[in-house]
Design an enzyme around this catalytic site. Structure first.
Site, PDB file in Angstrom:
ATOM      1  N   THR A 200      -3.966   4.760  -1.478  1.00 30.63           N
ATOM      2  CA  THR A 200      -5.065   5.270  -0.644  1.00 30.63           C
ATOM      3  C   THR A 200      -5.738   6.465  -1.324  1.00 30.63           C
ATOM      4  OG1 THR A 200      -3.699   6.793   0.631  1.00 30.63           O
ATOM      5  CG2 THR A 200      -3.910   4.543   1.475  1.00 30.63           C
TER       6      THR A 200
ATOM      7  N   GLU B 235       0.852  -1.209   0.000  1.00 33.32           N
ATOM      8  CA  GLU B 235       0.000   0.000   0.000  1.00 33.32           C
ATOM      9  C   GLU B 235       0.877   1.245   0.000  1.00 33.32           C
ATOM     10  OE1 GLU B 235      -3.431   0.619   2.847  1.00 33.32           O
ATOM     11  OE2 GLU B 235      -2.243   2.398   3.341  1.00 33.32           O
TER      12      GLU B 235
ATOM     13  N   ARG C 120     -15.750   3.072   3.398  1.00 32.86           N
ATOM     14  CA  ARG C 120     -16.765   4.109   3.565  1.00 32.86           C
ATOM     15  C   ARG C 120     -16.133   5.487   3.756  1.00 32.86           C
ATOM     16  NH1 ARG C 120     -19.363   4.248   9.080  1.00 32.86           N
ATOM     17  NH2 ARG C 120     -17.531   5.562   9.282  1.00 32.86           N
TER      18      ARG C 120
ATOM     19  N   HIS D  12      -7.912   2.615  -3.741  1.00 33.65           N
ATOM     20  CA  HIS D  12      -8.837   2.775  -2.616  1.00 33.65           C
ATOM     21  C   HIS D  12      -9.872   3.806  -3.065  1.00 33.65           C
ATOM     22  CE1 HIS D  12      -5.879   1.480   0.769  1.00 33.65           C
ATOM     23  NE2 HIS D  12      -5.519   0.948  -0.373  1.00 33.65           N
TER      24      HIS D  12
ATOM     25  N   ALA E  74      -7.547   9.857   2.320  1.00 35.32           N
ATOM     26  CA  ALA E  74      -7.016   9.832   3.677  1.00 35.32           C
ATOM     27  C   ALA E  74      -5.979  10.943   3.814  1.00 35.32           C
ATOM     28  CB  ALA E  74      -6.384   8.476   3.965  1.00 35.32           C
TER      29      ALA E  74
ATOM     30  N   LYS F  79     -20.861  -6.823   2.981  1.00 35.87           N
ATOM     31  CA  LYS F  79     -20.003  -6.404   1.864  1.00 35.87           C
ATOM     32  C   LYS F  79     -19.866  -7.551   0.854  1.00 35.87           C
ATOM     33  CE  LYS F  79     -17.252  -3.544   5.032  1.00 35.87           C
ATOM     34  NZ  LYS F  79     -15.913  -3.261   5.548  1.00 35.87           N
TER      35      LYS F  79
ATOM     36  N   HIS G 266     -13.747  -2.462  14.464  1.00 39.21           N
ATOM     37  CA  HIS G 266     -13.697  -1.057  14.044  1.00 39.21           C
ATOM     38  C   HIS G 266     -13.973  -0.204  15.290  1.00 39.21           C
ATOM     39  CE1 HIS G 266     -15.268   2.699  12.282  1.00 39.21           C
ATOM     40  NE2 HIS G 266     -14.507   2.391  11.237  1.00 39.21           N
TER      41      HIS G 266
ATOM     42  N   GLN H 108      -7.183  -4.011   8.737  1.00 38.96           N
ATOM     43  CA  GLN H 108      -6.551  -2.917   9.456  1.00 38.96           C
ATOM     44  C   GLN H 108      -5.276  -3.470  10.085  1.00 38.96           C
ATOM     45  OE1 GLN H 108      -5.663  -0.068  10.016  1.00 38.96           O
ATOM     46  NE2 GLN H 108      -7.502   0.919  10.827  1.00 38.96           N
TER      47      GLN H 108
HETATM   48  P1  FAD Z   1     -17.345  -0.437   7.344  1.00 41.85           P
HETATM   49  O1  FAD Z   1     -16.490  -1.644   7.523  1.00 41.85           O
HETATM   50  O2  FAD Z   1     -18.467  -0.529   6.401  1.00 41.85           O
HETATM   51  O3  FAD Z   1     -17.910  -0.005   8.719  1.00 41.85           O
HETATM   52  C1  FAD Z   1     -17.075   0.059   9.861  1.00 41.85           C
HETATM   53  C2  FAD Z   1     -17.734  -0.722  11.004  1.00 41.85           C
HETATM   54  O4  FAD Z   1     -19.018  -0.155  11.260  1.00 41.85           O
HETATM   55  C3  FAD Z   1     -17.993  -2.177  10.712  1.00 41.85           C
HETATM   56  O5  FAD Z   1     -16.873  -2.988  10.904  1.00 41.85           O
HETATM   57  C4  FAD Z   1     -19.119  -2.437  11.675  1.00 41.85           C
HETATM   58  O6  FAD Z   1     -18.610  -2.590  12.960  1.00 41.85           O
HETATM   59  C5  FAD Z   1     -19.926  -1.184  11.576  1.00 41.85           C
HETATM   60  N1  FAD Z   1     -20.944  -1.370  10.501  1.00 41.85           N
HETATM   61  C6  FAD Z   1     -20.878  -0.927   9.230  1.00 41.85           C
HETATM   62  N2  FAD Z   1     -21.980  -1.270   8.526  1.00 41.85           N
HETATM   63  C7  FAD Z   1     -22.756  -1.923   9.382  1.00 41.85           C
HETATM   64  C8  FAD Z   1     -24.032  -2.521   9.281  1.00 41.85           C
HETATM   65  N3  FAD Z   1     -24.708  -2.503   8.143  1.00 41.85           N
HETATM   66  N4  FAD Z   1     -24.518  -3.100  10.372  1.00 41.85           N
HETATM   67  C9  FAD Z   1     -23.840  -3.132  11.511  1.00 41.85           C
HETATM   68  N5  FAD Z   1     -22.617  -2.578  11.676  1.00 41.85           N
HETATM   69  C10 FAD Z   1     -22.094  -1.982  10.648  1.00 41.85           C
HETATM   70  N6  FAD Z   1     -10.015   5.696   4.667  1.00 41.85           N
HETATM   71  C11 FAD Z   1      -9.852   6.632   3.712  1.00 41.85           C
HETATM   72  O7  FAD Z   1     -10.385   7.741   3.839  1.00 41.85           O
HETATM   73  N7  FAD Z   1      -9.088   6.395   2.589  1.00 41.85           N
HETATM   74  C12 FAD Z   1      -8.471   5.211   2.376  1.00 41.85           C
HETATM   75  O8  FAD Z   1      -7.795   5.032   1.358  1.00 41.85           O
HETATM   76  C13 FAD Z   1      -8.628   4.172   3.371  1.00 41.85           C
HETATM   77  N8  FAD Z   1      -8.057   2.966   3.211  1.00 41.85           N
HETATM   78  C14 FAD Z   1      -8.248   1.994   4.164  1.00 41.85           C
HETATM   79  C15 FAD Z   1      -7.647   0.744   3.977  1.00 41.85           C
HETATM   80  C16 FAD Z   1      -7.829  -0.268   4.918  1.00 41.85           C
HETATM   81  C17 FAD Z   1      -7.196  -1.638   4.670  1.00 41.85           C
HETATM   82  C18 FAD Z   1      -8.572  -0.013   6.097  1.00 41.85           C
HETATM   83  C19 FAD Z   1      -8.712  -1.078   7.145  1.00 41.85           C
HETATM   84  C20 FAD Z   1      -9.161   1.240   6.293  1.00 41.85           C
HETATM   85  C21 FAD Z   1      -9.006   2.249   5.337  1.00 41.85           C
HETATM   86  N9  FAD Z   1      -9.596   3.510   5.501  1.00 41.85           N
HETATM   87  C22 FAD Z   1      -9.426   4.474   4.535  1.00 41.85           C
HETATM   88  C23 FAD Z   1     -10.342   3.843   6.729  1.00 41.85           C
HETATM   89  C24 FAD Z   1     -11.881   3.700   6.563  1.00 41.85           C
HETATM   90  O9  FAD Z   1     -12.377   4.742   5.782  1.00 41.85           O
HETATM   91  C25 FAD Z   1     -12.483   3.732   7.990  1.00 41.85           C
HETATM   92  O10 FAD Z   1     -12.293   2.488   8.609  1.00 41.85           O
HETATM   93  C26 FAD Z   1     -13.950   4.157   8.102  1.00 41.85           C
HETATM   94  O11 FAD Z   1     -14.185   4.495   9.477  1.00 41.85           O
HETATM   95  C27 FAD Z   1     -14.973   3.088   7.797  1.00 41.85           C
HETATM   96  O12 FAD Z   1     -14.893   2.611   6.526  1.00 41.85           O
HETATM   97  P2  FAD Z   1     -15.076   1.028   6.311  1.00 41.85           P
HETATM   98  O13 FAD Z   1     -15.239   0.731   4.886  1.00 41.85           O
HETATM   99  O14 FAD Z   1     -13.996   0.376   7.057  1.00 41.85           O
HETATM  100  O15 FAD Z   1     -16.508   0.831   6.991  1.00 41.85           O
END
Ligand code: FAD
Length: 326
Positions: free
Chosen positions: A42, A11, A101, A71, A45, A185, A169, A196
């Site tokens: 990324t 990454e 997200r 990303h 971010a 997903k 998370h 993470q």
């Molecule tokens: P999700 O996984 O969809 O949601 C996070 C948590 O919320 C879930 O694990 C769950 O506990 C809860 N949740 C979500 N949906 C539901 C549901 N329907 N029902 C119940 N609980 C739910 N951020 C950036 O801005 N740019 C990047 O390039 C970037 N790259 C990343 C790369 C990796 C490998 C990781 C791990 C994170 C990255 N992030 C990045 C951070 C990410 O944007 C944050 O983690 C953000 O807070 C949530 O996005 P997510 O897709 O992880 O969310």
């Protein structure tokens, strides 16, 4: 999995200064030289822009033979903006995404959550598939041995990875909630997980097992990095919300030299990587912090780089010993 067959990916983030931008191509070239499965970049971010991500992705696509993964986050976007953004990435030749997200700004007025029209990552995954299907509904596939006009119609698919959280998370109430999110997903069309950052192999191995038992069928790549200074460790803990690995923190604190700290971080990560692969991880995803030397040294130490891989690093090849992996 035998370590010599193990796969790895890297990454990067878009550079934030001119100096960093000038140094990045050499780093990409060094990473590409060891033939990773993909290099991800990324998005959004740390305030980085769409253009900055696309510039790095284009360099990977045009100047290396490595697959690029973008990303993508649509936090705060309208449906139309998200649609346009996805199309722009597809038009740039991207076929692999990491859909996340994203996090809205912290200082929003009461009553506003800043998420935008795309409420969940699962919706973003669906939208990427939909935009790709609209853009290129069918392609022609010639069939060897059949007349030229005989073609099969097929749809070009994209790979969509999603984030996974072995230790939960920060906003999640339980690991089951994180696994439910992964299942959502998957149902939306995700086909790879990337975790993470975490510091203990058991965190990943338990999580991957629970996810598989719950019905997650796609591979989940563990995301790790060599932590080569106390400052880097502190920054990673802030970004990931993970608990401090006290043994590593103490080792880094007491070591007086930069070179010594670097060695500690690389060795620590090599032991972790080896334990993950021995425990069944499908590969390793390495957070590089835009520096190739530490991650290449680490992979070399595990023994997974291709023949001549040691030439890509500045430290001699030293396979992890039995004691180190115990
Ligand atoms: P999700 O996984 O969809 O949601 C996070 C948590 O919320 C879930 O694990 C769950 O506990 C809860 N949740 C979500 N949906 C539901 C549901 N329907 N029902 C119940 N609980 C739910 N951020 C950036 O801005 N740019 C990047 O390039 C970037 N790259 C990343 C790369 C990796 C490998 C990781 C791990 C994170 C990255 N992030 C990045 C951070 C990410 O944007 C944050 O983690 C953000 O807070 C949530 O996005 P997510 O897709 O992880 O969310």
């Amino acid at each position: 999995m035998s370590c010599t067959d193990a796969r790895y990916s890297f990454e990067l983030y878009p550079p934030r200064t001119e100096r960093a931008a000038a140094a990045l191509p050499a780093t990409i070239d060094r990473l590409a030289a060891v033939h990773p499965d993909f290099i991800s970049v990324t998005y959004g971010a740390g305030g980085s822009s769409r253009t900055a991500s696309l510039d790095v992705l284009r360099y990977i696509i045009e100047r290396t033979d490595v697959s690029a993964m973008a990303h993508l986050t649509c936090v705060g976007s309208s449906h139309e903006e998200a649609h346009r953004l996805i199309r722009e990435f597809l038009d740039a030749g991207i076929r692999r995404f990491l859909a996340v997200r994203g996090d809205p700004p912290a200082d929003l007025p009461a009553g506003e959550d800043g998420i935008g029209d795309i409420r969940t990552t699962a919706e973003l995954v669906q939208l990427i598939h939909r935009v790709q299907a609209e853009r290129a509904p069918y392609g022609e596939l010639s069939v060897p041995g059949l007349p030229a006009q005989a073609v099969l119609q097929h749809r070009e698919h994209v790979q969509i990875a999603v984030a996974a959280f072995p230790n939960g998370h920060p906003s999640s109430h339980s690991i089951s909630q994180d696994i439910d999110a992964l299942l959502a997903k998957q149902a939306a069309g995700a086909n790879l997980g990337i975790t993470q950052l975490f510091f203990h192999a058991e965190d990943y191995l338990h999580f991957a097992q629970r996810a598989a038992e719950a019905g997650v069928t796609f591979p989940i790549l563990p995301g790790i990095m060599p932590v080569t200074s106390p400052a880097r460790l502190k920054r990673m803990l802030e970004l990931s919300g993970e608990d401090l690995p006290s043994d590593l923190a103490i080792e880094l604190e007491v070591e007086p030299t930069d070179e010594g700290r670097r060695e500690i971080g690389i060795d620590w990560a090599a032991r972790l990587g080896r334990r993950l692969l021995d425990g069944g991880a499908p590969g390793l995803h390495l957070y590089t912090f835009n520096q190739h030397e530490a991650v290449l040294s680490m992979l070399d130490r595990i023994g997974v780089l291709p023949e001549g891989g040691a030439e890509h690093t500045h430290t001699p090849k030293k396979p992890a010993t039995e004691k180190e992996t115990a």
